[in-house]
Design a protein around this motif. Sequence first.
Motif, PDB file in Angstrom:
ATOM      1  N   VAL A 194      22.461 -55.622 -27.212  1.00 31.94           N
ATOM      2  CA  VAL A 194      22.465 -54.854 -28.250  1.00 31.94           C
ATOM      3  C   VAL A 194      21.828 -55.560 -29.523  1.00 31.94           C
ATOM      4  O   VAL A 194      20.892 -55.185 -30.263  1.00 31.94           O
ATOM      5  CB  VAL A 194      23.746 -54.046 -28.408  1.00 31.94           C
ATOM      6  N   PRO A 195      22.491 -56.682 -29.924  1.00 32.42           N
ATOM      7  CA  PRO A 195      21.942 -57.233 -31.250  1.00 32.42           C
ATOM      8  C   PRO A 195      20.565 -57.581 -31.280  1.00 32.42           C
ATOM      9  O   PRO A 195      19.816 -57.363 -32.393  1.00 32.42           O
ATOM     10  CB  PRO A 195      22.997 -58.655 -31.178  1.00 32.42           C
ATOM     11  N   PHE A 196      20.165 -58.046 -30.118  1.00 37.44           N
ATOM     12  CA  PHE A 196      18.755 -58.424 -29.829  1.00 37.44           C
ATOM     13  C   PHE A 196      17.901 -57.288 -30.395  1.00 37.44           C
ATOM     14  O   PHE A 196      16.865 -57.291 -30.881  1.00 37.44           O
ATOM     15  CB  PHE A 196      18.465 -59.082 -28.463  1.00 37.44           C
ATOM     16  N   PHE A 197      18.214 -56.235 -29.736  1.00 39.99           N
ATOM     17  CA  PHE A 197      17.507 -54.956 -29.861  1.00 39.99           C
ATOM     18  C   PHE A 197      17.422 -54.454 -31.310  1.00 39.99           C
ATOM     19  O   PHE A 197      16.558 -53.938 -31.714  1.00 39.99           O
ATOM     20  CB  PHE A 197      17.709 -53.857 -28.885  1.00 39.99           C
ATOM     21  N   VAL A 198      18.524 -54.443 -31.782  1.00 40.18           N
ATOM     22  CA  VAL A 198      18.801 -54.063 -33.170  1.00 40.18           C
ATOM     23  C   VAL A 198      18.179 -54.731 -34.319  1.00 40.18           C
ATOM     24  O   VAL A 198      17.371 -54.284 -35.104  1.00 40.18           O
ATOM     25  CB  VAL A 198      20.259 -53.648 -33.449  1.00 40.18           C
ATOM     26  N   ARG A 199      18.267 -56.024 -33.796  1.00 44.27           N
ATOM     27  CA  ARG A 199      17.528 -57.299 -34.826  1.00 44.27           C
ATOM     28  C   ARG A 199      15.767 -56.982 -34.801  1.00 44.27           C
ATOM     29  O   ARG A 199      15.027 -57.280 -35.759  1.00 44.27           O
ATOM     30  CB  ARG A 199      17.803 -58.487 -34.618  1.00 44.27           C
ATOM     31  N   ASN A 200      15.263 -56.535 -33.489  1.00 42.51           N
ATOM     32  CA  ASN A 200      13.974 -56.836 -33.271  1.00 42.51           C
ATOM     33  C   ASN A 200      13.269 -55.584 -33.243  1.00 42.51           C
ATOM     34  O   ASN A 200      11.818 -55.674 -33.263  1.00 42.51           O
ATOM     35  CB  ASN A 200      13.737 -57.703 -32.146  1.00 42.51           C
ATOM     36  N   PHE A 201      13.950 -54.501 -32.965  1.00 42.54           N
ATOM     37  CA  PHE A 201      13.125 -53.294 -32.825  1.00 42.54           C
ATOM     38  C   PHE A 201      13.506 -52.190 -33.895  1.00 42.54           C
ATOM     39  O   PHE A 201      14.463 -52.247 -34.116  1.00 42.54           O
ATOM     40  CB  PHE A 201      13.293 -52.832 -31.554  1.00 42.54           C
ATOM     41  N   ASN A 207      14.138 -45.890 -29.558  1.00 38.11           N
ATOM     42  CA  ASN A 207      14.157 -44.563 -29.035  1.00 38.11           C
ATOM     43  C   ASN A 207      13.158 -44.655 -27.797  1.00 38.11           C
ATOM     44  O   ASN A 207      13.356 -43.942 -26.900  1.00 38.11           O
ATOM     45  CB  ASN A 207      14.001 -43.528 -30.126  1.00 38.11           C
ATOM     46  N   ARG A 208      12.088 -45.248 -28.119  1.00 42.85           N
ATOM     47  CA  ARG A 208      10.912 -45.095 -26.996  1.00 42.85           C
ATOM     48  C   ARG A 208      11.439 -45.926 -25.842  1.00 42.85           C
ATOM     49  O   ARG A 208      11.290 -45.328 -24.595  1.00 42.85           O
ATOM     50  CB  ARG A 208       9.770 -45.739 -27.810  1.00 42.85           C
ATOM     51  N   ILE A 209      12.188 -46.871 -26.213  1.00 47.03           N
ATOM     52  CA  ILE A 209      12.435 -47.685 -25.160  1.00 47.03           C
ATOM     53  C   ILE A 209      13.612 -47.171 -24.184  1.00 47.03           C
ATOM     54  O   ILE A 209      13.316 -47.008 -23.151  1.00 47.03           O
ATOM     55  CB  ILE A 209      12.932 -49.284 -25.422  1.00 47.03           C
ATOM     56  N   MET A 210      14.391 -46.405 -25.011  1.00 47.04           N
ATOM     57  CA  MET A 210      15.385 -45.739 -24.405  1.00 47.04           C
ATOM     58  C   MET A 210      14.727 -44.525 -23.551  1.00 47.04           C
ATOM     59  O   MET A 210      15.384 -44.198 -22.344  1.00 47.04           O
ATOM     60  CB  MET A 210      16.372 -45.004 -25.415  1.00 47.04           C
ATOM     61  N   PRO A 217      23.163 -44.379 -16.382  1.00 50.71           N
ATOM     62  CA  PRO A 217      24.074 -44.342 -17.452  1.00 50.71           C
ATOM     63  C   PRO A 217      23.719 -44.388 -18.915  1.00 50.71           C
ATOM     64  O   PRO A 217      24.288 -43.804 -19.691  1.00 50.71           O
ATOM     65  CB  PRO A 217      25.010 -45.717 -16.795  1.00 50.71           C
ATOM     66  N   LEU A 218      22.831 -44.975 -18.981  1.00 50.61           N
ATOM     67  CA  LEU A 218      22.152 -45.055 -20.386  1.00 50.61           C
ATOM     68  C   LEU A 218      21.702 -43.868 -20.986  1.00 50.61           C
ATOM     69  O   LEU A 218      21.902 -43.696 -22.050  1.00 50.61           O
ATOM     70  CB  LEU A 218      21.023 -46.248 -20.345  1.00 50.61           C
ATOM     71  N   LYS A 219      20.853 -43.123 -20.314  1.00 48.93           N
ATOM     72  CA  LYS A 219      20.377 -41.835 -20.602  1.00 48.93           C
ATOM     73  C   LYS A 219      21.708 -40.887 -20.821  1.00 48.93           C
ATOM     74  O   LYS A 219      22.012 -40.222 -21.839  1.00 48.93           O
ATOM     75  CB  LYS A 219      19.452 -41.231 -19.416  1.00 48.93           C
ATOM     76  N   GLU A 220      22.717 -40.938 -19.741  1.00 47.23           N
ATOM     77  CA  GLU A 220      23.892 -40.306 -19.889  1.00 47.23           C
ATOM     78  C   GLU A 220      24.756 -40.482 -21.481  1.00 47.23           C
ATOM     79  O   GLU A 220      25.322 -39.717 -22.093  1.00 47.23           O
ATOM     80  CB  GLU A 220      24.779 -40.380 -18.887  1.00 47.23           C
ATOM     81  N   PHE A 221      24.728 -41.978 -21.445  1.00 45.58           N
ATOM     82  CA  PHE A 221      25.532 -42.155 -22.676  1.00 45.58           C
ATOM     83  C   PHE A 221      24.916 -41.893 -24.160  1.00 45.58           C
ATOM     84  O   PHE A 221      25.617 -41.272 -24.833  1.00 45.58           O
ATOM     85  CB  PHE A 221      25.632 -43.597 -22.757  1.00 45.58           C
ATOM     86  N   ARG A 222      23.535 -41.895 -24.010  1.00 51.13           N
ATOM     87  CA  ARG A 222      22.715 -41.435 -25.258  1.00 51.13           C
ATOM     88  C   ARG A 222      23.042 -39.914 -25.415  1.00 51.13           C
ATOM     89  O   ARG A 222      23.196 -39.530 -26.509  1.00 51.13           O
ATOM     90  CB  ARG A 222      21.370 -41.551 -24.794  1.00 51.13           C
ATOM     91  N   ARG A 223      23.220 -39.078 -24.374  1.00 54.77           N
ATOM     92  CA  ARG A 223      23.466 -37.702 -24.578  1.00 54.77           C
ATOM     93  C   ARG A 223      24.884 -37.528 -24.957  1.00 54.77           C
ATOM     94  O   ARG A 223      24.977 -36.567 -25.928  1.00 54.77           O
ATOM     95  CB  ARG A 223      23.353 -37.044 -23.122  1.00 54.77           C
ATOM     96  N   ILE A 224      25.828 -38.278 -24.621  1.00 53.51           N
ATOM     97  CA  ILE A 224      27.270 -38.351 -25.004  1.00 53.51           C
ATOM     98  C   ILE A 224      27.265 -38.414 -26.543  1.00 53.51           C
ATOM     99  O   ILE A 224      27.956 -37.778 -27.470  1.00 53.51           O
ATOM    100  CB  ILE A 224      28.121 -39.268 -24.271  1.00 53.51           C
ATOM    101  N   VAL A 225      26.673 -39.711 -26.910  1.00 49.73           N
ATOM    102  CA  VAL A 225      26.574 -39.764 -28.499  1.00 49.73           C
ATOM    103  C   VAL A 225      25.986 -38.910 -29.279  1.00 49.73           C
ATOM    104  O   VAL A 225      26.518 -38.468 -30.377  1.00 49.73           O
ATOM    105  CB  VAL A 225      25.915 -41.361 -28.574  1.00 49.73           C
ATOM    106  N   GLU A 226      24.933 -38.216 -28.699  1.00 49.60           N
ATOM    107  CA  GLU A 226      24.131 -37.173 -29.342  1.00 49.60           C
ATOM    108  C   GLU A 226      24.976 -35.997 -29.493  1.00 49.60           C
ATOM    109  O   GLU A 226      25.339 -35.446 -30.659  1.00 49.60           O
ATOM    110  CB  GLU A 226      22.836 -36.939 -28.480  1.00 49.60           C
TER     111      GLU A 226
END
Length: 565
Positions: A194-201, A207-210, A217-226
């Motif tokens: 996570v820190p790498f992605f936050v610092r560099n993108f 969002n595009r990468i996601m 599970p990443l897609k599901e997690f994104r929906r949960i957070v949304e």
Amino acid sequence: IDIAGPETDHWLKGNYHRIFQDGLEYNLQLTEKYGGAVRIHALLGEEQLYVSDPRALHHIVVKEQDVYEETDMFIMGNKLIFGEGLISTLGEQHRKQRKMLNPVFSLANMRDLLPTIQPIADQLCDLLVSKITAGEQEIDIVPWTSRGALEYICQAALGYTFDALNPEKTSEYAEALRRFSPTALRLILIRPFVPFFVRNFSLQWRNRIMDWVPIKPLKEFRRIVEVMHRTCKGIYADKKSAIEGTLVDGSLKLNEPQGATGFRSRGRDIISILLRANRSSNVRDMLTESELLGQMNTIIFAGFETTAIATSRLLYLLASRPDAQARLRREVRAAKMAHVGDSARWQDVNLSYDVLMGLPYLDALVRETLRVYPPTSLLSRTTRKSTVLPLEFPVRSASGQEVTSIPLPENTTVIISILAANHNKEIWGEDASDWRPERWLTSTGERVRLSDGENPPDGYVVVERSEEEDKVPGNRNGIKYPGVYASMMTFLGGGRACIGFKFAEMEMKQVLTTLLSTLHFSLPAEKEIYWKMNGLQVPVVRPPAGDGQTPQVPLKIRLVRDDDY
Ligand code: HEM
């Protein structure tokens, strides 16, 4: 790190899998063998320090808390998930937020909140009663303690009900919260990036990468957070306009609930209090809209599973110890009978905050359970600069020398072992790992005085400073842990201690006194319930009766009889 510790168990996982997966025994053995500071191996062989020594923990969470900060992975991950709440901020920003939020969790506000949340305990009790069709019924209590805790925290924090205790009902938000931890657990290997992605993108690229990566599970997690974010934003907007629009004589007049879900608390909830405090504070101290929003999901998340787990554990322990259950029931009946007033039945009496919090045996039970079985057992911090960590009790260096302090380079990860601290025999005595509520009572059954950090409500027996003090649990020759809850580390201590611990205590006590007045709990004969320590505590039923995986606590439940006291 020049400190003794175990050999690595695996080239990739180090000792981590043994510590974090079903790790109760392993964790206790580490401290038993090496003492209050142990060098362990993390992923890919990284050396970390595993700490339970009282002086070292005082340095980490109180004295040098700015040196030992949360890891980037924790802070950045939380910011993406919850926004700018307490668990996503550091330093001055965090201090500013605590300054605004600490008074919101004051005793006075908890007292005010208690009667508004009593209906939740009643509803939970009615629901369990309705499930008892035969004289005695085996019921898995996990879904119900979990739904109850969700309802509690949503009503207390947001003043909003999602009708989580209605078995017919599924709300998108409640479902998202329930799916949160299991889904997050499946992403555990992704979190370090996570820190790498936050610092560099940029956000757009992230969002595009996601969108591209095929990780379910990443897609599901994104929906949960949304869902979590959208829901809190809606509630926040309603609250804000209610406060701005209908603030009459300083009291908030929110609409009556529409249907089953809707606003309940009429402004007594935590976020409404926070919004009012923020409006009336000076500009320098004010929280931004994004910080206010960030607190909503943070508080819900922090206060949901922890308390659900603790309540399940309490009911399980009471079911396994009929003597403790009967003693608690006697205490509750006596207290309710003393306040029966106009109620037709003592069982229907709602105890006031001070009476509830002053019940000695109930208090001892809750304390002892949270000490021996802390819902959150391990936390991590990282050193922001090189430093030296002092110890109360010496340990051995890698070559066997006795050491009383440990030099730590910058960026060293330190694991705070709440579990090992709460089980430390030097501080709690030889029976540290035994569950013995009586340790919190005097020989005449009153409550012992607790550590200075805690604000004792009425009813404490004050033991003068003398050798008597050493009889107080968690205090040996003046050495104690820097916890906010007596001297245990369950809710941590220092500037990042749990802000909701008084609320958690109040909720658990309200649920127990309500359920025990009507219901009797016992263990099923053929099912062995086993609690796994995987970061959080997970109860399962051991094979062959269970699958050893699914979280559950099946208990036999029936209505209380005269001989249950
Ligand atoms: C038995 C139940 C609970 C336990 C064992 C527990 C434990 C903890 C612990 C150990 C921390 C420190 C975490 C860290 O520094 O990484 C913490 C922080 C926190 N807890 Fe709790 N908690 C409980 C219930 C609650 C409840 C009911 C609420 C809200 C009403 C709450 C709100 C928070 C918040 C907001 C923080 C972050 C504080 C900060 O960083 O300033 N907790 N809790």
